[in-house]
Motif scaffolding. Structure first.
Motif, short mmCIF file in Angstrom:
data_model
loop_
_atom_site.label_atom_id
_atom_site.label_comp_id
_atom_site.label_asym_id
_atom_site.label_seq_id
_atom_site.Cartn_x
_atom_site.Cartn_y
_atom_site.Cartn_z
N SER A 46 0.83 -1.20 0.00
CA SER A 46 0.00 0.00 0.00
C SER A 46 0.87 1.26 0.00
N GLU A 47 2.02 1.18 0.68
CA GLU A 47 2.90 2.35 0.71
C GLU A 47 3.67 2.51 -0.60
N PHE A 49 2.19 2.09 -3.35
CA PHE A 49 1.17 2.86 -4.07
C PHE A 49 1.21 4.33 -3.67
N MET A 50 1.26 4.58 -2.36
CA MET A 50 1.24 5.96 -1.85
C MET A 50 2.46 6.74 -2.38
N SER A 130 5.65 -0.59 6.34
CA SER A 130 4.49 0.18 5.91
C SER A 130 4.35 1.46 6.76
N SER A 134 4.85 5.48 5.59
CA SER A 134 3.72 6.39 5.71
C SER A 134 4.06 7.55 6.67
N ALA A 234 -1.31 4.18 -9.17
CA ALA A 234 -1.19 5.50 -8.55
C ALA A 234 -1.34 6.60 -9.59
N GLY A 249 -2.05 5.36 1.12
CA GLY A 249 -1.75 3.93 0.95
C GLY A 249 -2.65 3.09 1.80
N GLY A 253 -5.03 0.74 0.15
CA GLY A 253 -4.39 -0.56 0.31
C GLY A 253 -5.31 -1.57 0.97
#
Lengths: 325, 238
Positions: A46-47, A49-50, A130, A134, A234, A249, A253
């Protein structure tokens, strides 16, 4: 809760769900691919993606795109300038995604693998990585934990409508872009030598090694591919939504991970199906509860629980190992 | 010597599974390691192919020390193992499984895939019939044929065969061993691990008897077939 609202909003929410679902599906692929080869939930996906979303933002800074387009001296980009700008955004976003994902594997996972760490340790390492990413963006980013608005390069407009629902040009870019990336991924996994290596490692790591597969390299490439998908997602998200923050994320996520489980984690087609189904149900939920987005999530996760009650391995079951794709 | 193993020690956790094994395999031979369950036969093969680390001792292949070499590099050198339990990729078709056998071949090198496939299909006509079927849907005997065929696809210098007869009907066992002999006559060196000592000793040139991680006896295979102690322990005493 009114169904008249739902009926009224049926087509718009379905189309919105399809768009958001395509993005979930792309992120879900990262979870599913890594799970397929390592039986590891890479929570830090997910991070990836961020950070890629910030990569899109960064690309526009590099190009010197002014903050407010569309008024006065700075018109929206059109034609070749538009294509070039979007292409560069996508490129930077994917490079960031791929690099971060490979870095994660090298720093957070490979050393543990070398020491034969227990499974739980990988999970903790994933969650730690993660949070670290973030929080680092939240603490050290130029605007901290605030929301960043990303320049709107593309002038959004209605292209056509299905029933009463408008289909905007950015919707089309997201869905077509996601479909293209998924097609390339499926071809890569099924038709190339490295893709065959990925499937071999997913099905039987030790035998793959005996056949001469460099397992560490295959794992690294799997992370790279997952990162490229998250990077593409993204980029598409920023065209559609245009905002980013350090918790982005986590927000997407969780949904993407849910989509992967809903479709059957480890299964590429499952990630696609899960993403789209989750996106659409979530938006229907929002429509039923009068545009309350939190209720959309409640509906989506309730459906997940229900599906898992009857099909514990998700809609399509685990299959990177078991079937062709 | 094609393969030399010298004073090999291997651990599983704190348990020493292999306690100083030495053996050699010469070009063109069939050498067999026989012994009861838990004697260390499979561990020895896995250490030779590189999926288990050696704690002590040396493994040399064509005179080169490969003790610390990663498994995929050993495959490139021509050491290929057909693993215990066959290791068929269940979700891949028969053809894809065979292609995994030539995974190590690099682009730029002239591919002999077509000839290799023909050779495998002439040895195992059944595989040609089931070409596009999923590996997981094959019978045990067919899977064993696929495992041997897949190993052949890499044109190995030495083939390590782990329990090819396991779980197969007597007629199939006979057939598999005939093919192993045939492959050997076509020029592939074979290191065979077997619990079916009678068959293994009939087919092999030389044999090593393993007991709890040590070599307790070695001789020409035909001699061991007549050895009273070996007969009593591994051949059912007849």
């Amino acid at each position: 809760m009114t169904f008249s609202n739902f009926i009224e909003q049926f087509w718009p929410s379905t189309i919105n769900g399809l768009v958001l679902g395509s993005i979930y599906a792309l992120i879900a692929l990262g979870y599913t691919l890594v799970y397929g080869v390592l039986r590891l939930i890479n929570f830090a996906n997910s991070e990836v993606f961020m950070l890629s979303a910030f990569g899109s933002f960064w690309a526009l800074q590099i190009l010197g795109v002014p903050y407010r387009l569309g008024n006065g001296d700075d018109p929206y980009k059109t034609g070749l300038a538009l294509v070039g700008t979007l292409g560069f955004m996508m490129l930077v976003s994917m490079v960031v995604g791929g690099t971060v994902a490979m870095g994660l594997e090298r720093i957070a996972y490979r050393p543990l693998r070398k020491r034969h760490a227990p499974r739980l340790v990988f999970l903790i390492s994933a969650i730690g990585a993660s949070f670290a990413m973030s929080e680092a963006v939240g603490e050290f980013g130029p605007r901290g934990r605030q929301e960043y608005g990303i320049q709107r390069v593309l002038q959004k407009r209605k292209v056509f409508s299905i029933f009463s629902a408008d289909v905007r040009n950015d919707y089309i870019i997201v869905v077509v872009g996601a479909l293209l990336m998924m097609t390339v991924l499926v071809l890569f996994v099924n038709r190339t030598r490295i893709g065959r290596g990925i499937r071999a490692v997913a099905q039987d790591m030790e035998t793959a090694r005996l056949m001469g597969v460099n397992v560490d390299r295959v794992i690294l490439i799997t992370f790279l591919v997952g990162g490229l998908m998250a990077g593409g997602a993204a980029f598409l998200y920023e065209i559609y939504n245009g905002t980013a923050r350090n918790t982005l994320g986590f927000e997407l996520g969780v949904k993407a991970f849910t989509a992967a489980v809903l479709g059957g984690i480890g299964n590429i087609k499952g990630a696609l199906l899960g993403g789209i189904v989750l996106g659409i149900i979530e938006n229907w939920g929002t429509a039923i509860f009068q545009s309350n987005q939190k209720m959309g999530s409640v509906v989506a996760f309730s459906v997940l629980v229900l599906v898992l009650m009857f099909r514990p391995t998700g809609l399509l079951g685990e299959a990177l190992g078991r079937s062709k794709a | 010597m094609l393969l030399e193993v010298d004073n090999l020690h291997v651990f599983y956790g704190r348990i020493e599974a292999i306690k100083g094994i030495s053996f050699t395999v010469d070009e063109g031979e069939i050498v067999t390691l026989i012994g009861a369950n838990g004697a260390g036969k499979t561990t020895t093969l896995k250490t030779v192919s590189g999926v288990r680390p050696a704690a002590q001792g040396r493994i040399r292949f064509e005179g080169k020390d490969i003790t610390k070499m990663p498994a995929h590099k050993r495959t490139e050198m021509g050491i290929v193992q057909s693993p215990e339990g066959r290791g068929i990729f269940p979700g891949m078709t028969v053809l894809e499984n065979l292609d995994m056998g030539c995974y190590v071949r690099r682009r730029g090198v002239v591919s002999t895939r077509t000839q290799d496939l023909e050779r495998v299909f002439s040895l195992f006509p059944r595989l040609a019939e089931r070409k596009s079927q999923a590996g997981g849907s094959l019978s045990g005997g067919e899977q064993q044929m696929l495992a041997i065929g897949r190993a052949l696809m890499s044109q190995p210098r030495i083939m390590l065969l782990d329990e090819p007869s396991m779980g197969l009907a007597p007629m199939l066992i006979q057939q598999i061993f005939e093919i192993v002999t045939e492959i050997n006559q076509q020029g592939t060196t074979v290191l065979l691990v077997e619990q079916n000592a009678a068959q293994a000793l009939k087919r092999a040139d030389r044999a090593y008897v393993l007991e709890t991680g040590r070599v307790v006896k070695t001789d020409v295979a035909a001699n061991l077939l007549d050895d009273p102690a070996v007969r009593a322990a591994y051949l059912g005493g007849h």
